[in-house]
Design a protein around this motif. Sequence first.
Motif, PDB file in Angstrom:
ATOM      1  N   SER A  87      10.069   3.561  -6.120  1.00  0.00           N
ATOM      2  CA  SER A  87       9.820   4.578  -5.095  1.00  0.00           C
ATOM      3  C   SER A  87      10.070   4.028  -3.693  1.00  0.00           C
ATOM      4  O   SER A  87      10.744   4.658  -2.870  1.00  0.00           O
ATOM      5  CB  SER A  87       8.378   5.085  -5.198  1.00  0.00           C
TER       6      SER A  87
ATOM      7  N   LYS B  38       0.823  -1.204   0.000  1.00  0.00           N
ATOM      8  CA  LYS B  38       0.000   0.000   0.000  1.00  0.00           C
ATOM      9  C   LYS B  38       0.860   1.257   0.000  1.00  0.00           C
ATOM     10  O   LYS B  38       1.905   1.316   0.651  1.00  0.00           O
ATOM     11  CB  LYS B  38      -0.914  -0.014   1.228  1.00  0.00           C
ATOM     12  N   HIS B  39       0.395   2.260  -0.713  1.00  0.00           N
ATOM     13  CA  HIS B  39       1.067   3.566  -0.757  1.00  0.00           C
ATOM     14  C   HIS B  39       1.146   4.148   0.653  1.00  0.00           C
ATOM     15  O   HIS B  39       0.260   3.906   1.483  1.00  0.00           O
ATOM     16  CB  HIS B  39       0.277   4.498  -1.685  1.00  0.00           C
TER      17      HIS B  39
ATOM     18  N   VAL C 294      -3.894  12.486  -2.546  1.00  0.00           N
ATOM     19  CA  VAL C 294      -2.900  12.585  -3.619  1.00  0.00           C
ATOM     20  C   VAL C 294      -2.788  14.028  -4.100  1.00  0.00           C
ATOM     21  O   VAL C 294      -1.695  14.542  -4.318  1.00  0.00           O
ATOM     22  CB  VAL C 294      -3.258  11.637  -4.783  1.00  0.00           C
TER      23      VAL C 294
ATOM     24  N   ASP D 113       3.964  12.918   2.408  1.00  0.00           N
ATOM     25  CA  ASP D 113       2.879  11.991   2.742  1.00  0.00           C
ATOM     26  C   ASP D 113       2.571  12.043   4.233  1.00  0.00           C
ATOM     27  O   ASP D 113       1.417  11.977   4.643  1.00  0.00           O
ATOM     28  CB  ASP D 113       3.265  10.566   2.342  1.00  0.00           C
TER      29      ASP D 113
ATOM     30  N   ASP E 239       7.527   9.603  -9.184  1.00  0.00           N
ATOM     31  CA  ASP E 239       7.593  10.601  -8.117  1.00  0.00           C
ATOM     32  C   ASP E 239       9.037  11.025  -7.893  1.00  0.00           C
ATOM     33  O   ASP E 239       9.935  10.638  -8.653  1.00  0.00           O
ATOM     34  CB  ASP E 239       6.942  10.070  -6.833  1.00  0.00           C
TER      35      ASP E 239
ATOM     36  N   ARG F  12      -2.803   2.693  -9.732  1.00  0.00           N
ATOM     37  CA  ARG F  12      -2.070   1.565  -9.140  1.00  0.00           C
ATOM     38  C   ARG F  12      -2.743   1.085  -7.859  1.00  0.00           C
ATOM     39  O   ARG F  12      -2.916  -0.116  -7.630  1.00  0.00           O
ATOM     40  CB  ARG F  12      -0.626   1.981  -8.854  1.00  0.00           C
ATOM     41  N   GLU F  13      -3.135   2.045  -7.013  1.00  0.00           N
ATOM     42  CA  GLU F  13      -3.758   1.675  -5.741  1.00  0.00           C
ATOM     43  C   GLU F  13      -5.128   1.025  -5.952  1.00  0.00           C
ATOM     44  O   GLU F  13      -5.540   0.171  -5.175  1.00  0.00           O
ATOM     45  CB  GLU F  13      -3.889   2.901  -4.849  1.00  0.00           C
TER      46      GLU F  13
ATOM     47  N   MET G  19       6.124   2.257  -8.287  1.00  0.00           N
ATOM     48  CA  MET G  19       6.027   2.248  -6.831  1.00  0.00           C
ATOM     49  C   MET G  19       7.125   1.397  -6.219  1.00  0.00           C
ATOM     50  O   MET G  19       7.619   1.703  -5.117  1.00  0.00           O
ATOM     51  CB  MET G  19       4.653   1.728  -6.406  1.00  0.00           C
TER      52      MET G  19
ATOM     53  N   VAL H  71      -0.637   6.935  -9.571  1.00  0.00           N
ATOM     54  CA  VAL H  71      -0.729   6.460  -8.185  1.00  0.00           C
ATOM     55  C   VAL H  71      -2.145   5.963  -7.903  1.00  0.00           C
ATOM     56  O   VAL H  71      -2.339   4.868  -7.361  1.00  0.00           O
ATOM     57  CB  VAL H  71      -0.347   7.579  -7.194  1.00  0.00           C
TER      58      VAL H  71
END
Length: 214
Positions: free
Chosen positions: A184, A25-26, A40, A48, A141, A129-130, A181, A126
């Motif tokens: 990232s 998870k982000h 976002v 974040d 990013d 993807r989530e 991600m 983002v």
Amino acid sequence: MSLFENESVWAEKLNPIISKYKDKKHPLDYENLYQLMVMVILSAQDSDANINKIAPALFKEYPNLEVLSTATFDKLFPLVSKVRNFNTKASWLIEIAQTLKTDSNIPTSLPELIALKGIGRKSANVIMREMKAPAEGIIADLHVIRVAPRIGVIKEAKDGNTVEKRLMETLPKEIWGEIGMAISFLGRETCRPTNPKCPECPIQNDCHYPLKTI
């Protein structure tokens, strides 16, 4: 061996980080698509962690787009005032809420997302993807902008759109949804800007950064 190799070679070399971070998870602490979209947008040029701090009070007051569509700037301001560029972002959120009206109207395709105020390609990627939507691009990013050239996947570039374009040209589409991600997370946890934890890196044997440090 060339520094910049074909997509099948890099897909194989990057597989360890894709496997490690797949479906992770982000860092934004959202609970649904509405919260993710709002967070976002707020997180652009901010951290974040900061957005996670202000989110509970914001979503208590405005739990969905229907309620947010009734907001005025004066009422929304206190809840987002600690966010960078809050004036502009608050206006974007109100406009999006008044346009979409309900959470069920939030899109998950790239063209529809980037048509909304405050959502560029990175933010759209983002969200997609989530939400596990089919990838139409690659998340680029600040961590990806820094780490992808360091690894040796692409040449260095200053902006996310250029980095994304180069990654899309280099990597097969079947890994687009997770690779951004994954890079990232690698940048956040291991491939730090200074004193990177190279011995802990899953792709240390294929990374070109150690060559520059000898």
